[in-house]
Design an enzyme around this catalytic site. Structure first.
Site: not given
Length: 250
Positions: A11, A132
């Protein structure tokens, strides 16, 4: 059955490799100042794919860590799937041209499903949808906003679109090592024909062992982040377990 692939995650925030807790940008732990070196380490450990997210891009709605992503692509040979800030065809085609194997479209899958369908049509096998979920509902804009769609509703929108995979993340578990939400992930995998990749909460070797069970053979893979960086997951052992399960399934 397709093998369950274990994806190590990088990330990106301000050019560095970080991990967040439940998507909170204010709770970022820096694990490596050199994402390309981290990618090379994952490749050396035997991983077959790499999962990369441009966190700044997810909030900005456009690529923000391009230099770091390009450095990763130049450093490794394993395929990379990339998400974060990919919301128009120019960005999709730009990343694919630079060597990204598969782009992940999240927010735009809710806001502009026609764009996702067209991208999947033009680039078969190279477009994934990121779903998500927070309390069962799909979150967008870097998880800052919640929509009224359920994960299954969104997944079914793309059943016949040629989408390569769905990356399903349980936001409540992301970054806190609580364990994958297997029931919800399998529920989505059974509801759609698209391969589903589990994300959010993978915290120990027990999660890897759970992925080797027969009911998880329908999954396309799982993403591991913090547990891998913290040493809670041994890469050699995890990959060996999944390889063994793959041979037994075959």
């Amino acid at each position: 059955m397709a093998p369950v692939i274990l994806f190590p995650a990088i990330d990106l925030k301000e050019g560095r490799c970080v991990r967040l807790i439940q998507g909170d940008m204010d709770q970022a732990t820096i694990f490596n100042d050199d994402p390309a070196a981290q990618a090379a380490a994952f490749e050396a450990q035997g991983f077959e794919w790499l999962h990369v997210v441009d966190l700044d891009g997810a909030f900005a709605g456009k690529p923000m860590n391009a230099a770091a992503v390009e450095a990763i692509l130049k450093r490794i040979k394993i395929p990379v799937q990339l998400g974060g800030g990919i919301r128009d065809m120019k960005t999709v085609e730009g990343w694919l041209a630079k060597g990204v194997a598969r782009v992940i479209i999240g927010t735009a899958a809710v806001r502009d499903p026609a764009f996702v369908r067209e991208a999947a049509r033009l680039h078969p096998g190279r477009v994934a949808v990121g779903i998500d979920a927070k309390d069962g509902l799909v979150a967008v804009e870097g998880w800052a906003q919640t929509s009224t769609l359920t994960a299954e509703e969104l997944g079914r929108r793309f059943e016949d679109a040629g989408v390569a995979a769905i990356i399903y993340t349980d936001i409540a578990r992301d970054g806190i090592l609580k364990g994958l939400n297997i029931p919800m992930t399998l529920g989505l995998a059974r509801a759609v024909k698209i391969p589903v990749i589990a994300s959010g909460g993978l915290g120990s070797m027990a999660d890897i062992e759970r992925l080797t069970q027969p009911d998880c053979a329908i999954l396309g893979g799982a993403i591991t982040g913090r547990a891998l960086y913290d040493g809670r997951i041994d890469p050699d052992q995890a990959l060996a377990l999944l390889r063994t399960a793959r041979k037994e399934d075959a």
